[in-house]
Design a protein around this motif. Structure first.
Motif, PDB file in Angstrom:
ATOM      1  N   ILE A 292      48.026  37.731  45.418  1.00 13.83           N
ATOM      2  CA  ILE A 292      48.853  37.328  44.268  1.00 13.83           C
ATOM      3  C   ILE A 292      49.820  38.437  43.840  1.00 13.83           C
ATOM      4  CG2 ILE A 292      47.221  35.621  43.368  1.00 13.83           C
ATOM      5  CD1 ILE A 292      46.278  37.755  41.355  1.00 13.83           C
ATOM      6  N   ALA A 293      49.920  39.487  44.625  1.00 11.53           N
ATOM      7  CA  ALA A 293      50.825  40.601  44.283  1.00 11.53           C
ATOM      8  C   ALA A 293      52.256  40.263  44.708  1.00 11.53           C
ATOM      9  CB  ALA A 293      50.363  41.869  44.972  1.00 11.53           C
ATOM     10  N   PRO A 294      53.255  40.769  43.960  1.00  5.73           N
ATOM     11  CA  PRO A 294      54.647  40.504  44.340  1.00  5.73           C
ATOM     12  C   PRO A 294      54.991  41.001  45.746  1.00  5.73           C
ATOM     13  CG  PRO A 294      54.550  41.422  42.120  1.00  5.73           C
ATOM     14  CD  PRO A 294      53.171  41.526  42.696  1.00  5.73           C
TER      15      PRO A 294
ATOM     16  N   PHE B 148      49.778  48.112  47.549  1.00  2.00           N
ATOM     17  CA  PHE B 148      50.790  47.495  46.685  1.00  2.00           C
ATOM     18  C   PHE B 148      52.105  48.233  46.911  1.00  2.00           C
ATOM     19  CE2 PHE B 148      46.784  46.607  44.496  1.00  2.00           C
ATOM     20  CZ  PHE B 148      46.911  45.226  44.296  1.00  2.00           C
ATOM     21  N   SER B 149      53.123  47.476  47.180  1.00  3.95           N
ATOM     22  CA  SER B 149      54.397  48.072  47.553  1.00  3.95           C
ATOM     23  C   SER B 149      55.355  48.103  46.364  1.00  3.95           C
ATOM     24  CB  SER B 149      54.956  47.194  48.677  1.00  3.95           C
ATOM     25  OG  SER B 149      56.016  47.765  49.267  1.00  3.95           O
ATOM     26  N   VAL B 150      55.990  49.267  46.125  1.00  3.64           N
ATOM     27  CA  VAL B 150      56.956  49.417  45.026  1.00  3.64           C
ATOM     28  C   VAL B 150      58.221  50.081  45.567  1.00  3.64           C
ATOM     29  CG1 VAL B 150      55.218  49.555  43.201  1.00  3.64           C
ATOM     30  CG2 VAL B 150      55.998  51.654  44.311  1.00  3.64           C
TER      31      VAL B 150
ATOM     32  N   GLY C  52      55.009  44.466  37.060  1.00  5.79           N
ATOM     33  CA  GLY C  52      55.629  43.969  38.297  1.00  5.79           C
ATOM     34  C   GLY C  52      55.004  44.535  39.563  1.00  5.79           C
ATOM     35  N   VAL C  53      53.859  45.226  39.452  1.00  6.85           N
ATOM     36  CA  VAL C  53      53.269  45.848  40.644  1.00  6.85           C
ATOM     37  C   VAL C  53      52.180  44.974  41.280  1.00  6.85           C
ATOM     38  CG1 VAL C  53      52.011  47.844  41.544  1.00  6.85           C
ATOM     39  CG2 VAL C  53      53.807  48.181  39.839  1.00  6.85           C
ATOM     40  N   LYS C  54      51.147  44.648  40.502  1.00  3.30           N
ATOM     41  CA  LYS C  54      49.986  44.000  41.128  1.00  3.30           C
ATOM     42  C   LYS C  54      49.994  42.480  41.031  1.00  3.30           C
ATOM     43  CE  LYS C  54      46.957  47.942  40.668  1.00  3.30           C
ATOM     44  NZ  LYS C  54      45.938  48.573  39.853  1.00  3.30           N
ATOM     45  N   TYR C  55      50.544  41.954  39.965  1.00  4.19           N
ATOM     46  CA  TYR C  55      50.644  40.498  39.825  1.00  4.19           C
ATOM     47  C   TYR C  55      51.681  40.203  38.753  1.00  4.19           C
ATOM     48  CZ  TYR C  55      47.472  41.381  35.891  1.00  4.19           C
ATOM     49  OH  TYR C  55      46.902  41.869  34.752  1.00  4.19           O
ATOM     50  N   GLY C  56      52.067  38.956  38.668  1.00  3.54           N
ATOM     51  CA  GLY C  56      53.056  38.575  37.663  1.00  3.54           C
ATOM     52  C   GLY C  56      54.480  38.790  38.155  1.00  3.54           C
TER      53      GLY C  56
END
Lengths: 95, 483
Positions: free
Chosen positions: A79-81, A88-90, B323-327
């Motif tokens: 469910i991560a963007p 987790f990618s940023v 905006g990192v893990k969800y949402g």
């Protein structure tokens, strides 16, 4: 108490909010009216009182330091963007 | 079937007058037909509901059915539901599909209740009119040009419109009681810690509490039996036996001492609301209750204290949405800061951003003592008022809100006018006390709520008195004309 435009800009930075130019005046006015409301607190005599961070006298329960959670990385990363190889990618932070 | 109470539906299901599949389909049909008129429900879970109903019918047939087996309900969209979108009324979580259930959702599933869908709400539960929802405002079934109250406006409107017999809700400053009052239904905010907050999206953690909404006090008792539990996953959950809240509903009100705070009947209260509330209390007096005038002298400090503490806690809680893990994450961020700032500004609505800014201000260096520290001390004053009052009375009663439902946009330009909507409900959240609202009259063809405040963990007595009031009145059975 009124709040200055500069303070709003500082608060927006602290809050990681991008407030655009058009709405900044509006936000300044509205926040000032809310702060006028909360300024009523200053009249209360609280000299002998302690700060209360809980609604009533309950003590914080502690649990034993035992691992109970199972690995759910895949479920949460689904469910991560954006993810990459299980991370987790940023956007890039350092040039 | 949609006019039955939960108590009647439980009997009907157990006596095989109808099946859970028939009942569930009936409510789903009503939702499809009427939800566009009220916008009370964000997500409808029809397929899942019918599968669960078929299972419930099997359990009912086997004679091994739990308390709410086969009864359809709605969940406020603040409770995480496994594999079902949980938006919290926000663009930020518009595509958030949790991989787990909140404890409240689990409890209802354990007891056989059927989830019909997720109800509309003010964004992140911040609002008293349901106008801040990303999905548009909910309309009050009693007057569709008026607000249903908030933040649990979708749950309240859905029950008033007979789209479900009961719904879950949450209350941080009045978000169960105020919409219950404006929509003419019953709603209970339990003692802080009585119902688990695990899996319930946090607004202000020291004030948030989940509770039931239904048409009657008896139905609230049935739902609270299911909702209330000790939960080791919530560190503020209280380890205390859950009584059977239906067991004492039939007790007489004779000798019950009811405190009437003079501060709750002062300037700003609509005269029609005052008349209805005073008449309701006189009816209880005629049944043998004793009315005693009391004073809660720090009442006027509740709203200012709340609007420091709640935004302060919200600003901390909502920092997780980055905006990192969800949402929500913004398009094409140029760097990490840009991603944080734009994701949050594009994802959160105006009122949420306003409260984050206020909270950040109150917690920032140089202002902490003057605002947050001061408000936490005032909180003690408010608690002392109540503990003093409960030395001489069993319950406290007054209006739930100052006036009946107002028109959309009526308080839109002035956040402070909107905040004063919760003037009678906020103090109980600050003190952690239980409070409920039951319908007690009509003003301008719109419902009025009677607020009942109890001592810590005294929900059974509140429900008992509310139920007895509903035995001698029929406000809770009245329905909007369209029904």
């Amino acid at each position: 108490m009124t709040i200055e435009r500069k303070e709003i800009e500082k608060l927006a930075t602290l809050s990681r909010l991008a407030i655009d130019e058009k709405t900044i005046t509006d936000v300044t006015g509205r926040l000032s009216s809310v702060l006028a409301l909360v300024d009523q607190l200053q009249n209360a005599d609280t000299e002998s009182l302690q700060e209360v961070s809980r609604p009533f006298h309950i003590s914080q329960r502690l649990r034993n330091d035992e691992v109970k959670e199972t690995d759910q990385r895949d479920a949460f990363q689904a469910i991560a963007p954006q993810t990459h190889n299980g991370l987790f990618s940023v956007p890039k932070m350092i040039e | 079937m949609h006019n039955y109470t939960i108590a009647e539906l439980v009997k009907g299901l157990q006596n095989k007058e109808f099946s859970s599949v028939e009942l569930t389909q009936h409510f789903l049909d009503r939702i499809c037909q009427l939800n566009d008129d009220y916008n009370a429900i964000i997500t409808i879970t029809g397929e899942q509901a019918l599968t669960a109903a078929a299972l419930a019918d099997k359990r009912l047939a086997s004679g091994d059915a739990p308390a709410m087996c086969g009864v359809p309900i709605l969940h406020k969209d603040i409770f995480c539901t496994d594999s079902v979108r949980t938006s919290c009324g926000s663009k930020m979580l518009d595509s958030f599909i949790p991989p787990y259930n909140a404890t409240v959702v689990e409890n209802f599933a354990r007891d056989g209740a059927i989830m019909l869908g997720k109800t509309n709400m003010d964004e992140f539960a911040m609002g008293s009119s349901n106008e801040t929802s990303f999905y548009g405002p909910v309309k009050n079934p009693w007057a569709t040009d008026c607000v249903p109250g908030g933040s649990s406006g979708g749950s309240a409107a859905a029950i008033a419109a007979r789209l479900a017999p009961g719904a879950t809700a949450t209350d941080t400053g009045g978000s169960i009681r105020q919409p219950a009052a404006l929509c003419g239904i019953s709603g209970l905010k339990p003692t802080y810690g009585r119902v688990s907050r695990w899996g319930m999206i946090a607004f202000a953690s020291s004030l948030d509490q989940a509770g039931p909404m239904a048409r009657t006090a008896e139905d609230c008792a049935i739902m609270l039996n299911c909702m209330a539990s000790f939960d080791e996953k919530d560190s503020t959950s209280v380890e205390q036996t859950v009584p059977d809240y239906t067991a004492s509903l039939g007790n007489s009100v004779k000798g019950v001492k009811i405190g009437i705070p003079k501060e709750y009947f002062s300037e700003g209260l609509h005269p029609g609301t005052e008349l209805a509330v005073r008449k309701a209390m006189a009816q209880l007096e005629a049944q043998g209750a004793e009315l005693i005038e009391i004073s809660l002298p720090s009442s006027d400090l509740s709203v200012p204290a709340y609007y420091v503490i709640a935004p302060a806690e919200a600003s901390a809680n909502l920092s997780r949405f980055d905006g990192v893990k969800y949402g929500y994450r913004c398009e094409n961020p140029k760097d990490l800061q840009d991603m944080y700032c734009r994701s949050r500004s594009e994802g959160f609505g105006e009122e949420v951003q306003r409260r984050i800014l206020i909270g950040t201000y109150c917690l920032s260096a140089g202002y902490y003592d003057a605002y947050y520290g001061k408000a936490q001390k005032v909180r003690q004053l408010i608690q002392q008022d109540f503990s003093e009052a409960f030395k001489s009375v069993d319950l406290i009663m007054g209006p739930t809100c100052p006036s009946p439902a107002f028109k959309f946009g009526a308080k839109g330009d002035d956040p402070v006018a909107m905040y004063l909507e919760d003037i009678y409900t906020i103090a109980t959240n600050l003190a952690g006390l239980p409070g409920m609202s039951v319908p007690c009259g009509m003003v301008e063809d719109k419902p009025v709520g009677l607020q009942i405040i109890g001592n810590y963990f005294d929900e059974a007595r509140m429900l008992n008195v509310a139920h007895q009031f509903q035995q001698i009145t029929d406000w809770h059975h009245q329905a909007p004309e369209a029904m």
